[in-house]
Design a protein around this motif. Structure first.
Motif, PDB file in Angstrom:
ATOM      1  N   ILE A  82       0.835  -1.204   0.000  1.00 12.33           N
ATOM      2  CA  ILE A  82       0.000   0.000   0.000  1.00 12.33           C
ATOM      3  C   ILE A  82       0.869   1.253   0.000  1.00 12.33           C
ATOM      4  O   ILE A  82       0.566   2.237  -0.694  1.00 12.33           O
ATOM      5  N   LYS A  83       1.968   1.241   0.736  1.00 13.37           N
ATOM      6  CA  LYS A  83       2.865   2.408   0.723  1.00 13.37           C
ATOM      7  C   LYS A  83       3.457   2.630  -0.661  1.00 13.37           C
ATOM      8  O   LYS A  83       3.578   3.776  -1.119  1.00 13.37           O
ATOM      9  N   TYR A  85       2.063   1.769  -3.454  1.00 13.14           N
ATOM     10  CA  TYR A  85       0.947   2.255  -4.271  1.00 13.14           C
ATOM     11  C   TYR A  85       0.681   3.731  -4.003  1.00 13.14           C
ATOM     12  O   TYR A  85       0.417   4.506  -4.934  1.00 13.14           O
ATOM     13  N   GLN A  86       0.789   4.139  -2.744  1.00 13.56           N
ATOM     14  CA  GLN A  86       0.595   5.548  -2.400  1.00 13.56           C
ATOM     15  C   GLN A  86       1.654   6.429  -3.052  1.00 13.56           C
ATOM     16  O   GLN A  86       1.350   7.491  -3.605  1.00 13.56           O
ATOM     17  N   LYS A  90       0.861   9.276  -5.867  1.00 14.61           N
ATOM     18  CA  LYS A  90       1.209  10.672  -5.646  1.00 14.61           C
ATOM     19  C   LYS A  90       2.164  11.176  -6.721  1.00 14.61           C
ATOM     20  O   LYS A  90       2.086  12.323  -7.155  1.00 14.61           O
ATOM     21  N   PRO A  96      -2.942  13.188  -2.293  1.00 19.38           N
ATOM     22  CA  PRO A  96      -2.455  12.294  -1.229  1.00 19.38           C
ATOM     23  C   PRO A  96      -3.557  11.821  -0.294  1.00 19.38           C
ATOM     24  O   PRO A  96      -3.520  10.684   0.181  1.00 19.38           O
ATOM     25  N   ASP A  97      -4.535  12.655  -0.016  1.00 18.97           N
ATOM     26  CA  ASP A  97      -5.603  12.271   0.907  1.00 18.97           C
ATOM     27  C   ASP A  97      -6.453  11.138   0.349  1.00 18.97           C
ATOM     28  O   ASP A  97      -7.052  10.386   1.117  1.00 18.97           O
ATOM     29  N   PHE A  99      -5.480   8.484  -1.026  1.00 19.35           N
ATOM     30  CA  PHE A  99      -4.827   7.184  -0.876  1.00 19.35           C
ATOM     31  C   PHE A  99      -4.465   6.900   0.574  1.00 19.35           C
ATOM     32  O   PHE A  99      -3.693   6.000   0.863  1.00 19.35           O
ATOM     33  N   ASP A 100      -5.046   7.660   1.482  1.00 22.47           N
ATOM     34  CA  ASP A 100      -4.791   7.487   2.905  1.00 22.47           C
ATOM     35  C   ASP A 100      -5.812   6.488   3.451  1.00 22.47           C
ATOM     36  O   ASP A 100      -6.807   6.859   4.068  1.00 22.47           O
ATOM     37  N   LYS A 298      -8.778   0.039  -3.742  1.00 20.92           N
ATOM     38  CA  LYS A 298      -7.406   0.565  -3.709  1.00 20.92           C
ATOM     39  C   LYS A 298      -6.438  -0.444  -3.107  1.00 20.92           C
ATOM     40  O   LYS A 298      -5.296  -0.570  -3.561  1.00 20.92           O
ATOM     41  N   SER A 299      -6.873  -1.172  -2.095  1.00 22.29           N
ATOM     42  CA  SER A 299      -5.993  -2.193  -1.516  1.00 22.29           C
ATOM     43  C   SER A 299      -5.724  -3.309  -2.512  1.00 22.29           C
ATOM     44  O   SER A 299      -4.606  -3.845  -2.576  1.00 22.29           O
ATOM     45  N   ALA A 302      -3.332  -2.099  -5.152  1.00 21.03           N
ATOM     46  CA  ALA A 302      -1.972  -1.985  -4.621  1.00 21.03           C
ATOM     47  C   ALA A 302      -1.200  -3.279  -4.801  1.00 21.03           C
ATOM     48  O   ALA A 302       0.033  -3.264  -4.883  1.00 21.03           O
TER      49      ALA A 302
END
Length: 525
Positions: A82-83, A85-86, A90, A96-97, A99-100, A298-299, A302
């Protein structure tokens, strides 16, 4: 021969579903590699099945896990994916918000220095807030939750609020909960403002079925439940070790004094949604469940490029979601083998239906002839073979993502068919309206000039013979510019409907032969 199945889990909700369909149970004594059609396996056997021997499954075989499913279900790998993917999102210009989706999380021991820096920063901010509010903080920092990466049912989980509790990261100086193994841990910022119902903390168990990662195809069930703690929630430091207040796992809560065996500390999702609609409004409830769906997708994306996609595999995931006071959903973890143990009658019925709907999704069309019709829902007994792969609802399951090109063509063909039907209806309605309007306009005009309609079908004021009505050929209806206004508008409406019908046929043609043959559409241009 019927559909052959074997199962590593002795769970009634699984076995009863297989037997109800009239499928045939096989045992491990069968030596042939293709001696089964469906294998509901545990993760250990999946690892052996897709091991170094590079097992090739037969076209008719299905298993309930992808080869490296742990990329999503191991907590440390989930965080890593996930990180990444974030960062990628970005870099591509995303907000950014958006993908939080997980709390701030680190993997220990390798990320210890990063975690220590973040811990001090958050603790400093908290102390400043306490000073502004003139409240004593007791010198404690923010609260974080520690979890082993590959364990379940709440085992090995504990809360910390001092860095000294994990400062020396070695086997000899680990906290008691960490001394029984060398597994990595994840440490996450604790959600200290969870949404409470009845003063108690809860999380949500959502069921998700994935049949393909490339392209991604996902179903989500509207069935599910909230798991409640026994004890009312408090953020007091002295309650950090009270697992009956902070951990929602049924395996933990069922040992509490206040555990309710009648409902098992569970609440159906539909009741939780009704509660939110009553307290926060229907729009807020709809937005929350839309956000939950977004978190799930999203997960999965990722891990989409990491999971080894195999058309013989599928997954039934158990997603654990927690909601804060602002109705923001946070992903806590994903379970590869969600518990199928039932604690109440309602729990048994819910999980039985989830398994039944999962089997209905992954059942190939040729299995239907080998299945007892009594074990199938009515909508699967007479399903159109052309539409079978593109079902958007299967029982409690709803298709929330299908990135395949075939599905996109299917949708285009269906939309063209619907447009064609609407255009045909409009053309028929327009023609009727045009005819009626023309007749009414003629009669009204005749009435105003004193010329009644003739019995022989000739209207006195329009197209009458010379000397009969005093108009003659000078006002023949073939002259469009001389038609009454109502007749002109009705004729234009009919012409517009005909053009819409023609364009719908053109759109249908653009879909191609695949769309027409799959939907059985025939149109006349």
């Amino acid at each position: 021969m019927g559909v052959r199945w074997k199962c590593d889990l002795d769970k009634p909700v699984l076995v009863n579903n297989f037997r109800r369909r009239g499928w045939i149970e096989v045992t491990d004594t069968i030596e042939e590699a293709d001696g089964w059609d469906l294998w509901w396996a545990n993760v250990q056997n999946i690892k052996a099945l897709f091991g170094d021997n590079l097992t090739r499954l037969q076209p008719h075989q299905r298993v309930n896990h992808f080869p490296n499913h742990y990329e999503l279900t191991r907590k440390d790998l989930l965080v890593k994916n996930i990180k990444r993917y974030q960062v990628q999102a970005k870099r591509e210009g995303g907000n950014p918000d958006d993908f939080d989706i997980i709390p701030t999380t680190f993997v220990l021991p390798q990320d210890y220095m990063l975690f220590a820096e973040e811990f001090r920063r958050c603790s400093f901010q908290q102390q400043q807030q306490q000073q502004q509010q003139h409240s004593g903080g007791g010198g404690c920092g923010t609260t974080w939750i520690m979890k082993p990466s590959s364990r379940s049912q709440g085992k090995g989980i504990f809360l910390i609020n001092r860095l000294s509790q994990i400062k020396q990261w070695s086997v000899s100086s680990l906290p008691p909960a960490l001394r029984n193994g060398s597994d990595n841990y994840v440490v996450s910022r604790y959600i200290e403002n969870p949404l409470l119902i009845g003063g108690k903390k809860f999380d949500m168990r959502m069921y998700v079925v994935v049949t393909s990662f490339k392209p991604l195809k996902v179903y989500m069930s509207h069935l599910g439940f909230c798991r409640f703690c026994n004890v009312k929630y408090s953020s007091e430091v002295g309650e950090l070790r009270n697992e009956f207040m902070h951990l929602t796992n049924v395996a933990i809560q069922q040992h509490g004094e206040d555990y309710n065996e009648q409902h098992g500390n569970k609440w159906p999702l539909e009741l939780m949604r009704l509660y939110l609609e009553a307290t926060r409004g229907g729009e807020a409830a709809d937005r929350l469940f839309t956000d939950i769906e977004d978190v799930i997708l999203k997960s999965l994306r990722a891990c989409q490029n990491i999971i080894v996609n195999d058309r013989h595999c599928f997954e039934l995931y158990g997603y654990d979601i927690i909601i804060d006071e602002q109705l923001k959903p946070w992903l806590i973890e994903v379970n590869a083998s969600p518990s199928l143990t039932t604690t109440t009658q309602a729990d048994r019925l819910l999980k039985h239906r989830v398994i039944s709907d999962t089997l209905n999704i992954i059942t190939p069309p040729d299995w239907l002839a080998l299945t007892d019709p009594a074990g199938l829902p009515p909508d699967m007994r007479d399903v159109d073979p052309a539409e079978y792969p593109f079902r958007e609802r299967v029982g409690s399951m709803r298709l929330i993502c299908d990135e395949s090109e075939d599905y996109q063509r299917f949708r285009a063909a269906r939309q063209a068919k619907e447009a064609l039907a609407a255009a045909a209806a409009a053309a028929a309605s327009g023609a009727n309206t045009a005819g009626g309007a023309a007749l009414r306009g003629s009669r009204e005009r005749c009435d105003t000039r004193g010329y009644p309609d003739r019995d022989d079908g000739m209207v006195g004021c329009w197209g009458g013979r010379d000397g009969e009505g005093g108009v003659g050929s000078r006002m023949m209806p073939t002259e469009t510019s001389r038609r009454p206004p109502r007749q002109q508008s009705a004729t234009a409406a009919a012409a517009g409907a005909a053009r819409a019908y023609h364009h719908a046929g053109s759109a249908m043609s653009a879909v191609g032969d695949w769309g027409r043959s799959s939907l059985g559409v025939v149109y006349d241009r």
